[in-house]
Write a protein that holds these residues in place. Structure first.
Motif, short mmCIF file in Angstrom:
data_model
loop_
_atom_site.label_atom_id
_atom_site.label_comp_id
_atom_site.label_asym_id
_atom_site.label_seq_id
_atom_site.Cartn_x
_atom_site.Cartn_y
_atom_site.Cartn_z
N HIS A 208 41.02 60.38 58.48
CA HIS A 208 41.73 61.34 57.47
C HIS A 208 42.98 61.17 56.96
N TYR A 209 43.61 59.97 57.51
CA TYR A 209 45.12 59.73 57.42
C TYR A 209 45.61 59.66 56.15
N SER A 210 44.74 59.37 55.03
CA SER A 210 45.23 59.24 53.70
C SER A 210 44.97 60.84 53.08
N GLU A 211 44.64 61.78 53.71
CA GLU A 211 44.73 63.26 53.07
C GLU A 211 45.84 63.77 53.68
N THR A 214 46.93 68.77 58.91
CA THR A 214 48.12 69.50 59.51
C THR A 214 47.55 69.34 61.16
N LEU A 215 48.66 70.05 61.74
CA LEU A 215 48.21 70.03 63.16
C LEU A 215 47.21 70.89 63.50
N ALA A 216 47.01 71.96 62.85
CA ALA A 216 45.76 72.66 62.90
C ALA A 216 44.75 72.07 62.66
N ASP A 217 44.52 71.17 61.59
CA ASP A 217 43.43 70.32 61.60
C ASP A 217 42.90 69.47 62.65
N ILE A 218 44.07 68.60 63.09
CA ILE A 218 43.89 67.78 64.04
C ILE A 218 43.35 68.66 65.43
N ALA A 219 43.94 69.53 65.85
CA ALA A 219 43.32 70.54 67.10
C ALA A 219 41.96 70.96 66.78
N GLY A 236 49.94 61.66 76.56
CA GLY A 236 49.19 60.37 76.26
C GLY A 236 50.16 59.50 75.55
N LEU A 237 50.93 59.82 74.55
CA LEU A 237 51.46 59.00 73.92
C LEU A 237 52.90 59.29 73.78
N LYS A 238 53.46 59.95 74.29
CA LYS A 238 54.77 60.50 74.21
C LYS A 238 55.46 60.70 72.73
N LEU A 239 54.55 61.36 71.83
CA LEU A 239 54.57 61.42 70.54
C LEU A 239 53.87 62.73 70.08
N SER A 240 54.30 63.47 69.16
CA SER A 240 53.43 64.49 68.72
C SER A 240 52.34 63.98 67.75
N PRO A 241 51.28 64.95 67.42
CA PRO A 241 50.34 64.31 66.50
C PRO A 241 50.96 63.92 65.14
N ILE A 242 51.83 64.88 64.68
CA ILE A 242 52.24 64.46 63.17
C ILE A 242 53.07 63.13 63.36
N GLN A 243 53.56 63.02 64.58
CA GLN A 243 54.55 61.64 64.45
C GLN A 243 53.65 60.35 64.55
N TYR A 244 52.62 60.67 65.16
CA TYR A 244 51.59 59.60 65.52
C TYR A 244 50.94 59.32 64.30
N MET A 245 50.51 60.26 63.40
CA MET A 245 49.93 60.23 62.14
C MET A 245 50.88 59.23 61.25
N LYS A 246 52.04 59.81 61.09
CA LYS A 246 53.18 58.99 60.22
C LYS A 246 53.10 57.37 60.79
N LYS A 247 53.26 57.16 61.90
CA LYS A 247 53.35 55.77 62.65
C LYS A 247 52.05 55.11 62.07
N HIS A 248 50.95 55.63 62.32
CA HIS A 248 49.55 55.15 62.08
C HIS A 248 49.64 54.61 60.61
N ARG A 249 50.03 55.74 59.70
CA ARG A 249 49.72 55.48 58.40
C ARG A 249 50.80 54.29 57.96
N LEU A 250 51.89 53.96 58.53
CA LEU A 250 52.78 52.98 58.50
C LEU A 250 52.20 51.75 58.64
N SER A 269 50.39 55.30 48.37
CA SER A 269 49.55 56.38 48.15
C SER A 269 48.21 56.52 48.94
N ARG A 270 47.60 55.15 49.34
CA ARG A 270 46.49 54.94 50.13
C ARG A 270 46.73 55.55 51.53
N CYS A 271 47.80 55.40 51.85
CA CYS A 271 48.15 55.77 53.18
C CYS A 271 48.79 57.19 53.48
#
Length: 298
Positions: A208-211, A214-219, A236-250, A269-271
């Motif tokens: 769902h990275y293109s959508e 929120t944090l609540a959605d991930i949890a 596990g990653l030394k990142l917050s879920p939102i930080q990881y999502m942004k990095k994954h999108r990039l 836009s696709r990301c």
């Protein structure tokens, strides 16, 4: 067979499992080499076993929610289906990697090699990885046999397939003789549960990275509280879920820049980036150049 460079972009399915075929169906092994100043290899997992040997400098490995720094001459065995990532621990970091299917050794899942040696290893939740030190005799022997296999792959002399399989068979035998498969204690079980939750939450993000999630959605994707979600990602990653999502999108965007001719705005836009100025700024922070410059450098 060709020794391949390690890749900073790992193509995965929605669960984070790597999609790249390592070797061929006929000879399921791939050998990689990462030279000095290589790009970080992002978090992923695969069905194959992996043996990593550091040949120069220091290598930072993130495996099963733990961070380790390996020095030249040491190595690590990463078990099948275990989350892992790698990055340079020093500017001169250099390593070899062998990624191979257990069936390269076992032949099939009905053989004695599978039932006696491979299956107990890859199904052991208490053995996600093993650090290899040359100071321990059997581990030094394993390191040397892995290096022998890697060199056979590089030189590709007649009969190299036999010698690679023989060397890796010895590696598996050494593991089977020296790893004690014990029942999990409560602390181990907690790590295993959190690791599996993390995998499932990563799967949700990768789907769902293109959508606008929120944090609540991930949890909610694994039915845990936002507090437990944050704990899983930070441990596990030394990142917050939102930080990881942004990095994954990039990282996904970087892959598109290299493999498509889509306009930069369309890729952003696709990301999941709605504001292109923000996309370009965040891309620059991660990769040190604009999306256009990244595409130009290939």
């Amino acid at each position: 067979m060709t020794v391949l460079p390690c890749r900073c972009y790992v193509d995965t399915d929605v669960f984070g499992r790597e999609l790249v075929t390592h070797g061929t169906a006929a000879f399921p092994i791939a050998c990689y080499h990462a030279a000095s100043q290589f790009d970080a290899v992002p978090l992923h997992w695969h069905n194959e076993l992996e043996i990593i040997i550091v040949t120069k400098g220091d290598l930072d490995l993130h495996v099963q929610m733990e961070d380790h720094c390996l020095h030249a001459g040491t190595g690590m065995v990463v078990n099948a289906n275990v989350l892992h990532a790698a990055s340079p621990g020093s500017p001169d970091a250099d390593f070899h990697s062998l990624v191979f299917s257990p069936l390269l050794i076992a032949g099939d899942e009905h053989s004695i090699f599978w039932n006696k040696y491979l299956e107990p290893l890859i199904s052991d939740p208490n053995c996600p990885f093993l650090i290899l030190s040359p100071d321990t005799a059997w581990q030094d022997q394993l390191i040397q046999r892995a290096l022998d296999a890697w060199e056979e792959a590089r030189s590709e002399q007649a009969g190299f397939e036999f010698r690679i399989r023989a060397a890796l068979s010895e590696c598996v035998f050494l593991l089977s003789q020296n790893i004690d498969h014990q029942a999990s204690d409560p602390a181990d079980l907690k790590t295993i549960i959190r690791s599996q939750r993390l995998k499932n939450m990563l799967a949700f993000i990768h789907t769902h990275y293109s959508e606008p999630i929120t944090l609540a959605d991930i949890a909610g994707s694994v039915s845990v509280s936002t507090t437990e979600c944050l704990r899983c990602f930070r441990e596990g990653l030394k990142l917050s879920p939102i930080q990881y999502m942004k990095k994954h999108r990039l990282i996904v965007a970087a892959g598109y820049l290299k493999t498509t001719d889509w306009p930069v705005n369309e890729i952003g836009s696709r990301c999941g980036f709605r504001e292109m100025g923000y996309f370009a700024a965040q891309f620059g922070k991660l990769f040190g150049m604009t999306p256009t410059e990244y595409r130009r450098h290939g």
